[in-house]
Motif scaffolding. Sequence first.
Motif, mmCIF file in Angstrom:
data_model
loop_
_atom_site.group_PDB
_atom_site.id
_atom_site.type_symbol
_atom_site.label_atom_id
_atom_site.label_comp_id
_atom_site.label_asym_id
_atom_site.label_seq_id
_atom_site.Cartn_x
_atom_site.Cartn_y
_atom_site.Cartn_z
ATOM 1 N N SER A 58 0.828 -1.206 0.000
ATOM 2 C CA SER A 58 0.000 0.000 0.000
ATOM 3 C C SER A 58 0.861 1.254 0.000
ATOM 4 O O SER A 58 0.502 2.270 -0.613
ATOM 5 C CB SER A 58 -0.957 -0.003 1.194
ATOM 6 O OG SER A 58 -0.248 -0.037 2.416
ATOM 7 N N GLY A 85 -2.753 12.382 1.179
ATOM 8 C CA GLY A 85 -3.859 12.037 0.304
ATOM 9 C C GLY A 85 -4.755 13.227 -0.005
ATOM 10 O O GLY A 85 -5.196 13.414 -1.155
ATOM 11 N N ALA A 93 -8.978 9.813 -7.790
ATOM 12 C CA ALA A 93 -9.601 8.636 -7.177
ATOM 13 C C ALA A 93 -8.552 7.632 -6.726
ATOM 14 O O ALA A 93 -8.664 7.035 -5.641
ATOM 15 C CB ALA A 93 -10.565 7.987 -8.163
ATOM 16 N N VAL A 94 -7.509 7.439 -7.527
ATOM 17 C CA VAL A 94 -6.434 6.508 -7.167
ATOM 18 C C VAL A 94 -5.720 6.973 -5.902
ATOM 19 O O VAL A 94 -5.391 6.174 -5.017
ATOM 20 C CB VAL A 94 -5.440 6.358 -8.333
ATOM 21 C CG1 VAL A 94 -4.199 5.576 -7.900
ATOM 22 C CG2 VAL A 94 -6.110 5.664 -9.513
ATOM 23 N N ILE A 112 -6.971 8.700 -3.433
ATOM 24 C CA ILE A 112 -7.851 8.444 -2.278
ATOM 25 C C ILE A 112 -7.803 6.973 -1.883
ATOM 26 O O ILE A 112 -7.687 6.628 -0.696
ATOM 27 C CB ILE A 112 -9.285 8.875 -2.612
ATOM 28 C CG1 ILE A 112 -9.351 10.407 -2.757
ATOM 29 C CG2 ILE A 112 -10.266 8.412 -1.532
ATOM 30 C CD1 ILE A 112 -10.658 10.913 -3.310
ATOM 31 N N LEU A 113 -7.871 6.086 -2.860
ATOM 32 C CA LEU A 113 -7.845 4.648 -2.570
ATOM 33 C C LEU A 113 -6.514 4.227 -1.961
ATOM 34 O O LEU A 113 -6.469 3.434 -1.007
ATOM 35 C CB LEU A 113 -8.119 3.853 -3.848
ATOM 36 C CG LEU A 113 -9.535 3.963 -4.423
ATOM 37 C CD1 LEU A 113 -9.620 3.263 -5.773
ATOM 38 C CD2 LEU A 113 -10.555 3.377 -3.447
ATOM 39 N N ALA A 114 -5.399 4.738 -2.495
ATOM 40 C CA ALA A 114 -4.085 4.372 -1.968
ATOM 41 C C ALA A 114 -3.892 4.884 -0.543
ATOM 42 O O ALA A 114 -3.296 4.206 0.304
ATOM 43 C CB ALA A 114 -2.989 4.924 -2.882
ATOM 44 N N THR A 115 -4.409 6.072 -0.270
ATOM 45 C CA THR A 115 -4.315 6.631 1.082
ATOM 46 C C THR A 115 -5.094 5.774 2.073
ATOM 47 O O THR A 115 -4.587 5.439 3.160
ATOM 48 C CB THR A 115 -4.854 8.070 1.097
ATOM 49 O OG1 THR A 115 -4.132 8.858 0.156
ATOM 50 C CG2 THR A 115 -4.708 8.681 2.486
ATOM 51 N N ALA A 116 -6.309 5.399 1.708
ATOM 52 C CA ALA A 116 -7.125 4.564 2.588
ATOM 53 C C ALA A 116 -6.474 3.212 2.832
ATOM 54 O O ALA A 116 -6.450 2.705 3.966
ATOM 55 C CB ALA A 116 -8.511 4.376 1.975
ATOM 56 N N ALA A 117 -5.898 2.611 1.790
ATOM 57 C CA ALA A 117 -5.250 1.309 1.935
ATOM 58 C C ALA A 117 -4.040 1.392 2.852
ATOM 59 O O ALA A 117 -3.788 0.482 3.663
ATOM 60 C CB ALA A 117 -4.839 0.777 0.563
ATOM 61 N N ARG A 146 -5.200 1.623 6.471
ATOM 62 C CA ARG A 146 -5.730 0.325 6.914
ATOM 63 C C ARG A 146 -4.608 -0.685 7.172
ATOM 64 O O ARG A 146 -4.762 -1.591 7.999
ATOM 65 C CB ARG A 146 -6.686 -0.245 5.867
ATOM 66 C CG ARG A 146 -8.050 0.420 5.841
ATOM 67 C CD ARG A 146 -8.889 -0.178 4.735
ATOM 68 N NE ARG A 146 -9.074 -1.618 4.954
ATOM 69 C CZ ARG A 146 -10.200 -2.164 5.388
ATOM 70 N NH1 ARG A 146 -11.251 -1.396 5.626
ATOM 71 N NH2 ARG A 146 -10.295 -3.455 5.557
#
Length: 382
Positions: free
Chosen positions: A8, A75, A163-164, A166-171, A174
């Motif tokens: 991630s 992010g 969008a990418v 945001i997804l990478a930041t969330a991953a 987590r």
Amino acid sequence: MQWKLVASGLALIAATYGLARFGYGLFLPRFAEAYALGPALSGAIQAGSFLSYCVTALLAARLGSRPRLVILLAGATAALGTAGVAAAPNAGVLAAAIVLAGAGAGFATPGLVSLIESNVEDRRQENAQTIVNSGTGAGLVAAGALLILVGTQWRLGWAVIAAVVILATAATLRSDRKNATAAPAPRPGRKDLLLLGWPLLAAGLAGASSAAVWTFGRTVLADGTDAELYSIGAWTVLGAFGMLGAGAGTIVQNWSLGTAWTATTALMSAATLLLAAAPGFPAVAYGAAALFGASYIAMSGVLIVWAVRVLPENGSAGTVALFIALAVGQAAGSVGLGAVLQPQDPLPAFALAAVAGLLAIGPAWLRGRTDREPSPVPNSSR
């Protein structure tokens, strides 16, 4: 090794560096057409992006005890900036959005350093950091593929980048199993900065050299042939070979630091010169792009280790300082090269960039220690 965090983190570097920060150079021909940007203005916009990286890297260092917040800021700034590019109605808004997008990388660097330090065992941190560092190359590959897919709809491409991010930041958040917090990292003192004198100079010169390809490389390739896919393909090759930079940690451990720095920086300079010398010859241009990608990412990995070897007790702060010097050099190079670049004859400007890269070799041999042994406490950055 905590592979979810490494994966991630690599994705976050790909998003904030390969897409949000260095994607500007790839999309520059589109921007130049849409907003009538000349080389001087194009270079100034890129310089603003590099300088915003410096500012946020310093701010992130002050927030070192809260790495999750730093990752969130990475992010947020990259996503807002890339979304701003997608919606920009004029060149002024575009410039502001590019600057904001580049700021995300400055937050990503120290935040990931702290997360890896908290989640990965000491003996594997150096390799983890250089693997994550190679995410820049992966992001460049993704950027090339994205530009091919969206064609002239470049605004859609930058919305996808947002969008990418945001997804990478969330991953990444987590994957932080330990919900990391850290003691505030000590900032480099006067003695530390003196010890970092030669590597700071080397990083600045290398950054100025690299600005030629990062800012104007795709433009030169696009001007050298009528086939746009040709130039996009070369950029994608650059990113693909950049992923080889994941081995930078092993290179420095097997060679001396001076040898590793000399090899990577000299190859980067040679690639810069070759790219401008024959942009319309596929074998030369693609070979130069591949060589630049591999050598630049490996060079930045060598900087990671160099900082830690010089300041083993304050490696994170040291690497932030070196990457700020790298970005300052890139900003100066973007402005300077943009002022002298002639799109129909890019070789003189790119030759100046290559000379700066060769000058960057000297400080590695003037430093005050041999640095041949692996660092016992690996801390690193992008």
